[in-house]
Design a protein around this motif. Sequence first.
Motif, mmCIF file in Angstrom:
data_model
loop_
_atom_site.group_PDB
_atom_site.id
_atom_site.type_symbol
_atom_site.label_atom_id
_atom_site.label_comp_id
_atom_site.label_asym_id
_atom_site.label_seq_id
_atom_site.Cartn_x
_atom_site.Cartn_y
_atom_site.Cartn_z
ATOM 1 N N CYS A 53 -26.165 23.546 -3.617
ATOM 2 C CA CYS A 53 -27.262 23.354 -2.901
ATOM 3 C C CYS A 53 -28.351 23.056 -3.736
ATOM 4 O O CYS A 53 -28.493 23.748 -4.747
ATOM 5 C CB CYS A 53 -27.563 24.700 -1.942
ATOM 6 S SG CYS A 53 -29.090 24.441 -1.153
ATOM 7 N N HIS A 55 -31.290 23.567 -3.444
ATOM 8 C CA HIS A 55 -32.544 24.893 -3.413
ATOM 9 C C HIS A 55 -32.172 25.838 -4.439
ATOM 10 O O HIS A 55 -33.132 25.593 -5.419
ATOM 11 C CB HIS A 55 -32.408 25.372 -2.048
ATOM 12 C CG HIS A 55 -33.419 26.548 -1.901
ATOM 13 N ND1 HIS A 55 -33.365 27.711 -1.280
ATOM 14 C CD2 HIS A 55 -34.779 26.376 -2.549
ATOM 15 C CE1 HIS A 55 -34.189 28.448 -1.267
ATOM 16 N NE2 HIS A 55 -35.281 27.625 -2.079
ATOM 17 N N VAL A 58 -26.378 27.277 -5.224
ATOM 18 C CA VAL A 58 -24.930 27.929 -4.972
ATOM 19 C C VAL A 58 -24.380 27.064 -3.961
ATOM 20 O O VAL A 58 -25.022 26.002 -3.605
ATOM 21 C CB VAL A 58 -25.680 29.198 -4.113
ATOM 22 C CG1 VAL A 58 -26.308 29.976 -5.243
ATOM 23 C CG2 VAL A 58 -26.516 29.000 -3.050
ATOM 24 N N CYS A 77 -26.756 24.882 4.789
ATOM 25 C CA CYS A 77 -26.600 25.930 3.686
ATOM 26 C C CYS A 77 -26.635 27.235 4.261
ATOM 27 O O CYS A 77 -27.345 27.608 5.225
ATOM 28 C CB CYS A 77 -27.494 25.565 2.722
ATOM 29 S SG CYS A 77 -27.305 26.933 1.304
HETATM 30 S S1 FES Z 1 -29.703 28.062 -1.493
HETATM 31 FE FE1 FES Z 1 -31.392 28.125 -0.497
HETATM 32 S S2 FES Z 1 -31.008 26.585 1.210
HETATM 33 FE FE2 FES Z 1 -29.342 26.787 0.170
#
Ligand code: FES
Length: 143
Positions: A53, A55, A58, A77
């Motif tokens: 991801c 973000h 992970v 996600c």
């Molecule tokens: S780790 Fe936060 S949306 Fe995927």
Amino acid sequence: MSTLFAICTTYEVEDGGARAFVLQRREPEGGAKPWPILVTRKGNNFYGFENVCPHEGVRLDKQLGEVMDDEGNFLKCSQHGAMFDLDSGQCFAGPCQGKALTAIELVIDDGDICLSDIDLDEEDGLDIDDPSDTVPEVHITSD
Ligand code: FES
């Protein structure tokens, strides 16, 4: 001539679905490390992405979760709910909106979904923790 590595057959990925695999990729400086990927399908088109991801870096399936929305329209996600297009990997909603999953080129060869010229280790890396516990067996072949 390119070396192809078969991940699975086309019929093993449902239309509007996704499957997760963990391969073992060789590092340029030696050794190898797990390489989680996703294969998605829209009709007869298949798309590959690193299962990371944008973000927080992970796996999309980190939290025991399903990585598809209920209708099979997009990837989601399991950590914070970012949503990604099945074909482009572009995040259109969530904390990393505007970013995208890293695409992986796939080759369809005689009904197999393959990676081309990726330096994979003989080990398939399936021994690492898998929260969804649904990682299928990976068969690696070469032409
Ligand atoms: S780790 Fe936060 S949306 Fe995927």
